[in-house]
Design a protein around this motif. Structure first.
Motif, PDB file in Angstrom:
ATOM      1  N   ILE A 154     -62.201 -14.023  20.277  1.00  0.00           N
ATOM      2  CA  ILE A 154     -61.916 -15.493  19.728  1.00  0.00           C
ATOM      3  C   ILE A 154     -62.870 -15.159  18.567  1.00  0.00           C
ATOM      4  CG2 ILE A 154     -61.684 -17.680  19.500  1.00  0.00           C
ATOM      5  CD1 ILE A 154     -61.846 -17.944  23.190  1.00  0.00           C
ATOM      6  N   GLY A 155     -62.175 -15.497  17.801  1.00  0.00           N
ATOM      7  CA  GLY A 155     -63.254 -15.565  16.141  1.00  0.00           C
ATOM      8  C   GLY A 155     -62.134 -16.194  15.491  1.00  0.00           C
ATOM      9  N   ILE A 156     -63.506 -16.966  14.997  1.00  0.00           N
ATOM     10  CA  ILE A 156     -63.380 -18.834  13.862  1.00  0.00           C
ATOM     11  C   ILE A 156     -64.091 -18.811  13.127  1.00  0.00           C
ATOM     12  CG2 ILE A 156     -62.403 -20.082  16.023  1.00  0.00           C
ATOM     13  CD1 ILE A 156     -64.991 -21.408  16.168  1.00  0.00           C
ATOM     14  N   THR A 157     -63.975 -20.153  12.391  1.00  0.00           N
ATOM     15  CA  THR A 157     -64.542 -20.563  11.098  1.00  0.00           C
ATOM     16  C   THR A 157     -64.634 -21.826  11.215  1.00  0.00           C
ATOM     17  OG1 THR A 157     -64.080 -17.933   9.739  1.00  0.00           O
ATOM     18  CG2 THR A 157     -64.705 -20.589   9.005  1.00  0.00           C
ATOM     19  N   ARG A 158     -65.806 -22.337  10.926  1.00  0.00           N
ATOM     20  CA  ARG A 158     -65.886 -23.624  11.341  1.00  0.00           C
ATOM     21  C   ARG A 158     -67.082 -23.775   9.614  1.00  0.00           C
ATOM     22  NH1 ARG A 158     -62.330 -24.084  13.416  1.00  0.00           N
ATOM     23  NH2 ARG A 158     -61.903 -25.028  15.644  1.00  0.00           N
TER      24      ARG A 158
END
Length: 289
Positions: A154-158
């Protein structure tokens, strides 16, 4: 006759689909994750007085004041030190961080990124001295991998918005906004206002889609047991938190990461099948009667 034959068929299909989903559901027990943090120059603002800070953004294996708690850091520095050779003020964050041993439904979680504030005395901004920071944004790129069983990524940006106030050191402690900063209260012997920064923490929790029958919720929380040289922390009605840091020291704030799993609501097909099955049974009972 046609309705009688169709209803059980749809119900059977829904039952098979639901059973197949339950049979294939496999809980991910262990995770690892990597974090790459960086300050956003486009979202960074400064006081109006003074000159633009020279080379404000940097990274390396030591923080701007020479401290090395361990790891790699991204930092943002500003100001004109009050004494020759003194340190600029700065905000820092761990980057290129890799953590393993995060277990699903383990309330203890694991330690995540640390964040730093070098709260050092700076000359007040003027036409010849550097500006002070008023706000910035930290962008976190997070990659999560399943360890047991492996194979899920899973790749996310916050992005975390930070409003910053560097106080004039002569302001008496009792005159500081928010004094006495519950629950910790002021640090012993601190005579003047600490600096403060307010963080929008609305993005600190995120949820995955359905993975093999489960939805996973990851939560990042500040961990007060890890705080060093923090005068206090205030939870604000708008969902932000304000952190107050002691003067003339490096302050450090750690986080903890947890993950929980839940089973999603039944699929619409399964609900439709259940309703049709009940209807079919009712029709069959009426015919038998």
């Amino acid at each position: 006759m046609k309705l009688k034959s169709v209803v059980p068929s749809v119900a059977l299909m829904a039952s098979i689909a639901l059973s197949a989903g339950a049979a294939s559901a496999s809980l991910i027990n262990e995770w690892s994750f990597t974090v790459a943090n960086a300050w956003n120059p486009a979202a960074t603002t400064w006081t109006s007085a003074g000159v633009a800070p020279s080379s404000p953004f940097g990274s390396g294996s030591t923080l701007p004041d020479g401290s090395d708690p361990a790891g790699d850091y991204t930092y943002l520095r500003w100001g004109s030190p009050a004494t020759p050779g003194g340190s600029k003020s700065f905000l820092g964050a761990d980057t290129n961080l890799t953590v393993s041993g995060l277990y699903t439904n383990d309330a203890a979680g694991v330690a995540g990124s640390y964040y730093y504030h070098g709260n050092y005395i700076q000359y007040s901004p003027s036409n010849t001295r550097e500006k002070w920071l008023t706000g910035t944004e930290l962008v976190s790129e997070i990659s999560i991998q399943s360890v047991d069983p492996a194979g899920r990524n899973i790749g996310i940006t916050r992005s975390y918005t930070i409003s910053f106030t560097e106080t004039v050191n002569e302001v008496p402690l009792e005159s500081c906004p928010g004094y006495p900063w519950p629950p910790a209260g002021p640090a012993p012997g601190m005579p003047t206002c600490p600096d403060q920064f307010t963080i929008d923490v609305s993005d600190l929790t995120f949820t995955t889609g359905v993975i093999d029958g489960y939805i996973y919720e990851f939560t990042v929380e500040f961990d007060p047991s890890s705080f060093e040289n923090v005068a206090g922390i205030t939870t604000n009605p708008d969902g932000t938190i304000t952190i107050w840091t002691n003067e003339e020291v490096l302050s450090r704030l750690g986080t903890r990461v947890t993950v929980s799993a839940r089973v999603p609501e039944p699929a619409p097909l399964a609900l439709l099948g259940t309703g049709l099955l009940a209807g079919g049974l009712a029709i069959r009972r009426r015919k038998s009667a």
